[in-house]
Scaffold this active site. Structure first.
Site, PDB file in Angstrom:
ATOM      1  N   TYR A 194     -10.842   4.503  18.977  1.00  0.00           N
ATOM      2  CA  TYR A 194     -10.760   3.042  18.151  1.00  0.00           C
ATOM      3  C   TYR A 194      -9.757   2.407  18.936  1.00  0.00           C
ATOM      4  O   TYR A 194     -10.388   0.966  19.239  1.00  0.00           O
ATOM      5  CB  TYR A 194     -10.204   3.413  16.594  1.00  0.00           C
ATOM      6  N   GLN A 195      -8.713   2.591  19.382  1.00  0.00           N
ATOM      7  CA  GLN A 195      -7.747   1.475  19.853  1.00  0.00           C
ATOM      8  C   GLN A 195      -8.260   1.156  21.137  1.00  0.00           C
ATOM      9  O   GLN A 195      -7.965  -0.039  21.442  1.00  0.00           O
ATOM     10  CB  GLN A 195      -6.385   2.288  19.941  1.00  0.00           C
ATOM     11  N   TYR A 242     -13.137   9.062  10.823  1.00  0.00           N
ATOM     12  CA  TYR A 242     -13.527   7.853  10.008  1.00  0.00           C
ATOM     13  C   TYR A 242     -14.724   8.301   9.060  1.00  0.00           C
ATOM     14  O   TYR A 242     -15.554   9.102   9.643  1.00  0.00           O
ATOM     15  CB  TYR A 242     -13.812   6.721  10.734  1.00  0.00           C
ATOM     16  N   ASP A 302      -7.515  -5.673  13.877  1.00  0.00           N
ATOM     17  CA  ASP A 302      -7.256  -4.381  13.768  1.00  0.00           C
ATOM     18  C   ASP A 302      -6.843  -4.212  12.540  1.00  0.00           C
ATOM     19  O   ASP A 302      -5.769  -3.594  12.279  1.00  0.00           O
ATOM     20  CB  ASP A 302      -6.545  -3.684  15.014  1.00  0.00           C
ATOM     21  N   GLU A 348       1.237  -8.443  11.670  1.00  0.00           N
ATOM     22  CA  GLU A 348       1.205  -7.234  10.875  1.00  0.00           C
ATOM     23  C   GLU A 348       1.748  -7.790   9.274  1.00  0.00           C
ATOM     24  O   GLU A 348       2.870  -8.140   9.319  1.00  0.00           O
ATOM     25  CB  GLU A 348       1.599  -6.140  11.308  1.00  0.00           C
ATOM     26  N   ASP A 406       1.423 -12.696   6.726  1.00  0.00           N
ATOM     27  CA  ASP A 406       0.250 -12.668   6.127  1.00  0.00           C
ATOM     28  C   ASP A 406      -0.793 -13.513   7.436  1.00  0.00           C
ATOM     29  O   ASP A 406      -0.414 -14.602   7.790  1.00  0.00           O
ATOM     30  CB  ASP A 406      -0.318 -13.662   4.969  1.00  0.00           C
ATOM     31  N   ASP A 438       0.446  -0.231  13.976  1.00  0.00           N
ATOM     32  CA  ASP A 438       0.921   1.099  14.438  1.00  0.00           C
ATOM     33  C   ASP A 438       1.027   0.892  16.011  1.00  0.00           C
ATOM     34  O   ASP A 438       2.024   1.694  16.517  1.00  0.00           O
ATOM     35  CB  ASP A 438      -0.205   2.123  14.312  1.00  0.00           C
ATOM     36  N   GLN A 475       0.952  -1.095  -0.080  1.00  0.00           N
ATOM     37  CA  GLN A 475       0.016   0.097   0.084  1.00  0.00           C
ATOM     38  C   GLN A 475       0.837   1.224  -0.119  1.00  0.00           C
ATOM     39  O   GLN A 475       2.183   1.357   0.348  1.00  0.00           O
ATOM     40  CB  GLN A 475      -0.993   0.084   1.194  1.00  0.00           C
TER      41      GLN A 475
HETATM   42  N1  LIG Z   1      -5.052   0.659  13.815  1.00  0.00           N
HETATM   43  C1  LIG Z   1      -5.553   1.770  13.326  1.00  0.00           C
HETATM   44  C2  LIG Z   1      -7.092   1.503  13.037  1.00  0.00           C
HETATM   45  C3  LIG Z   1      -7.389   1.031  11.655  1.00  0.00           C
HETATM   46  N2  LIG Z   1      -8.820   0.647  11.593  1.00  0.00           N
HETATM   47  C4  LIG Z   1      -9.303   1.004  10.232  1.00  0.00           C
HETATM   48  C5  LIG Z   1      -8.884   2.399   9.659  1.00  0.00           C
HETATM   49  C6  LIG Z   1      -9.582   2.641   8.609  1.00  0.00           C
HETATM   50  C7  LIG Z   1     -11.155   2.974   8.778  1.00  0.00           C
HETATM   51  N3  LIG Z   1     -11.707   3.385   7.583  1.00  0.00           N
HETATM   52  C8  LIG Z   1     -11.855   1.591   9.243  1.00  0.00           C
HETATM   53  C9  LIG Z   1     -10.845   1.138  10.588  1.00  0.00           C
END
Ligand SMILES: NCCCN[C@H]1CC[C@H](N)CC1
Length: 292
Positions: A64-65, A228, A159, A109, A140, A89, A34
């Site tokens: 989120y975390q 988001y 995540d 990851e 993977d 991250d 990416q």
């Molecule tokens: N670990 C960071 C959060 C990753 N989660 C996604 C990031 C992109 C968003 N559209 C959906 C959650």
């Protein structure tokens, strides 16, 4: 210079885009998986962008975390072995480290460059790698889980980025089956489950797969993340049969956990009330998900 129209073409949220004022581009690169971009924004701190999609910002990453970690880990009495799929991250690692009952933290990851970039530009997140319980596997997750021993994990946290790109396979049935096999009986999964405003069909598909794959409770939860798309993100909480799990009432309240401040920073978002509130759904969502 990208034309404005290109911003509106992401198939995950057609016709909408989110803009942030940028002070400086801190990093721009491309891994085998990416495009990776780190921006210094005027009002949200540093921003991590993968393939044009905001993954996290310093200002709102806590929402989120903390939720993706403590919704599952506070729903079982004393999690010991935890696996993170994605999460390069390090933010979820930082949150898991608050739980003193945890003995091992595996993280799988796929993109080493994401890890390196976050160690440089997101020290408040990559602090998670410093915990001695962390064992990093770069590769993977589908292969990692296929090779994992059966019944190893109390909790698995997926995540990931959105299911368009490297994370595509992480919403398909075979992947959920490998997760169920890797969980202990009564083990729990917390999976990214997109937006109630934008992704009803994807959520319905994931719910149907999870109800077939996990015989314990399966619930949709959600929280607010301003950066988001549509300003919210969902989670799918699934319990493998073998022990009654009630996601709606935390049995392992984080406020009681000594490690709550261990991660170098106090909790900024999660608490036991917002844990319960996360499972309360708007009426239109109840209607859309009730028969799944
Ligand atoms: N670990 C960071 C959060 C990753 N989660 C996604 C990031 C992109 C968003 N559209 C959906 C959650």
């Amino acid at each position: 210079k990208t034309s404005k129209m290109q911003y509106y073409n992401n198939p995950m949220w057609p016709g909408e885009a989110h803009s942030l004022k940028v002070e400086k581009i801190l990093y721009q690169g491309k891994s085998p998986y990416q495009e990776i971009l780190v921006l210094e924004s005027s009002t949200y701190g540093n921003v991590l962008v993968l393939d044009g999609i905001v993954q996290l910002t310093d200002k709102d990453e806590c929402a989120y975390q903390e939720m993706v970690t403590h919704l599952p880990l506070c729903s079982i009495p004393s999690p010991k072995n935890v696996l993170v799929v994605g999460g390069g991250d390090g933010g979820v690692l930082r949150e898991i480290a608050r739980h003193d009952s945890v003995e091992t933290i595996d993280i799988c990851e796929i993109d080493q460059l994401v890890i390196d970039v976050c160690k440089e530009f997101f020290p408040n997140l990559s602090i998670g790698y410093k915990d001695p319980r962390v064992r990093l596997h770069v590769g993977d997750a589908v292969d990692f889980l296929r090779n994992s021993p059966e019944g190893k994990y109390d909790a698995i946290i997926v995540d990931s980025s959105d299911p368009i790109g490297p994370a595509q396979a992480l919403v398909e049935k075979p992947f959920f089956q490998t997760i169920a096999r890797a969980l202990k009986s009564g083990g729990v999964l917390c999976n990214l489950a997109e937006s109630m405003w934008l992704h009803t069909h994807l959520i319905q598909d994931m719910l149907a797969i999870c109800r077939q794959t996990f015989k314990g409770a399966v619930h949709y939860a959600w929280t607010s993340v301003p950066t988001y798309p549509s300003g919210v993100i969902g989670f799918l909480l699934c319990a493998k049969e073998g022990r009654p799990v009630n996601f709606l009432t935390p049995v392992n309240p984080i406020e009681k956990i000594q490690g709550a401040t261990k991660a170098g920073k106090e909790l900024r978002f999660y608490n036991s009330e917002i844990h319960r509130a996360a499972f309360v759904l708007p009426t239109f969502v109840r209607r859309e998900l009730e028969s799944y």
